[in-house]
Write an enzyme that holds these catalytic residues in place. Structure first.
Site, PDB file in Angstrom:
ATOM      1  N   TRP A 113      16.422  82.569  18.531  1.00 38.99           N
ATOM      2  CA  TRP A 113      16.489  81.824  19.796  1.00 38.99           C
ATOM      3  C   TRP A 113      17.998  81.541  20.479  1.00 38.99           C
ATOM      4  O   TRP A 113      18.398  81.027  21.259  1.00 38.99           O
ATOM      5  CB  TRP A 113      16.118  80.382  19.449  1.00 38.99           C
ATOM      6  CG  TRP A 113      15.557  79.558  20.676  1.00 38.99           C
ATOM      7  CD1 TRP A 113      15.562  80.058  21.948  1.00 38.99           C
ATOM      8  CD2 TRP A 113      15.046  78.437  20.808  1.00 38.99           C
ATOM      9  NE1 TRP A 113      14.870  78.952  22.628  1.00 38.99           N
ATOM     10  CE2 TRP A 113      14.784  77.905  21.954  1.00 38.99           C
ATOM     11  CE3 TRP A 113      14.902  77.475  19.839  1.00 38.99           C
ATOM     12  CZ2 TRP A 113      14.441  76.810  22.376  1.00 38.99           C
ATOM     13  CZ3 TRP A 113      14.220  76.168  19.938  1.00 38.99           C
ATOM     14  CH2 TRP A 113      13.925  75.907  21.324  1.00 38.99           C
ATOM     15  N   ASP A 114      18.824  82.236  19.767  1.00 39.99           N
ATOM     16  CA  ASP A 114      20.238  81.987  20.351  1.00 39.99           C
ATOM     17  C   ASP A 114      21.192  83.405  20.086  1.00 39.99           C
ATOM     18  O   ASP A 114      22.166  83.183  19.422  1.00 39.99           O
ATOM     19  CB  ASP A 114      21.029  80.899  19.597  1.00 39.99           C
ATOM     20  CG  ASP A 114      22.389  80.421  20.477  1.00 39.99           C
ATOM     21  OD1 ASP A 114      22.288  80.751  21.915  1.00 39.99           O
ATOM     22  OD2 ASP A 114      23.191  79.646  20.072  1.00 39.99           O
TER      23      ASP A 114
END
Length: 215
Positions: A113-114
């Site tokens: 997610w990042d």
């Protein structure tokens, strides 16, 4: 990190759940992937990690992309009320329309997610490993934006998007929709916090929404 067990990510050596303390393997914090001069090479490395990290089903108890998409679409009307520029409103609607095309199948893979260039460090047992995940259960194509947004000023957007999409063996239209959904997510948060929308992300959205020329 326990689920990945060091496959593409920093290895978790020990943890203390009551305090949230983690003991991680040592990586080289002075050698982030962001320091690689060739942005296409850096994107290629992220793509390889992305394939490995999203190959596993998400463990139980994680936030789920399906819940996030429902929430985004529910918040959109109120945000549109505060946006004065018609081009900006149109862009938000276009991103939401793309999201609706894929919202019924949010996926179940374990997402970092990042995964941008600063969150990949040089390592000893492998050339590069991911750090600092914000775990989410969902579609791997929701992971593409951080690697596109990073060093956006260096260009090659469509080449980078294609490289990431092809590495995942994903349909380009499908990948575009989830990338636009990720841009929508950030735009909603910024506008609700009275912050200026990210212009690099808006540019990425407009580029992806522009039909490609054939030939």
């Amino acid at each position: 990190m326990r689920t990945w067990a060091g496959d593409g990510a920093v290895r978790l050596l020990a943890d203390d759940p009551p305090t949230g303390t983690l003991l991680l393997e040592r990586l080289d914090e002075d050698r982030p992937l962001a320091a690689v001069p060739d942005v296409m090479k850096a994107t290629e490395i992220v793509a390889g990690l992305l394939v490995r990290l999203t190959s596993l089903p998400a463990p139980a108890g994680l936030r789920r992309l399906g819940d996030l998409t429902t929430d985004m679409l529910a918040r959109l009307p109120a945000v549109l009320e505060i946006v004065r520029d018609e081009d900006d409103r149109r862009l938000l609607r276009d991103c939401a329309a793309a999201l609706r095309e894929v919202a019924d199948d949010p996926g179940d893979r374990l997402l970092h997610w990042d995964l941008h260039f600063e969150n990949v460090l040089a390592a000893g047992r492998e050339p590069w490993l991911a750090i600092d995940p914000k775990p989410l259960a969902g579609d791997p194509c929701f992971e593409l934006l951080p690697a596109l947004w990073a060093r956006a000023d260096e260009g090659h957007l469509l080449r980078r998007f294609d490289l990431l999409t092809e590495a995942l063996q994903a349909d380009r239209t499908h990948a575009r929709a989830w990338t636009l959904a990720r841009i929508l997510q950030d735009a909603l948060w910024r506008l609700e916090e009275n912050l200026t929308p990210n212009q690099d992300q808006a540019s990425i959205a407009r580029t992806l929404l522009t039909p490609r020329r054939r030939g």
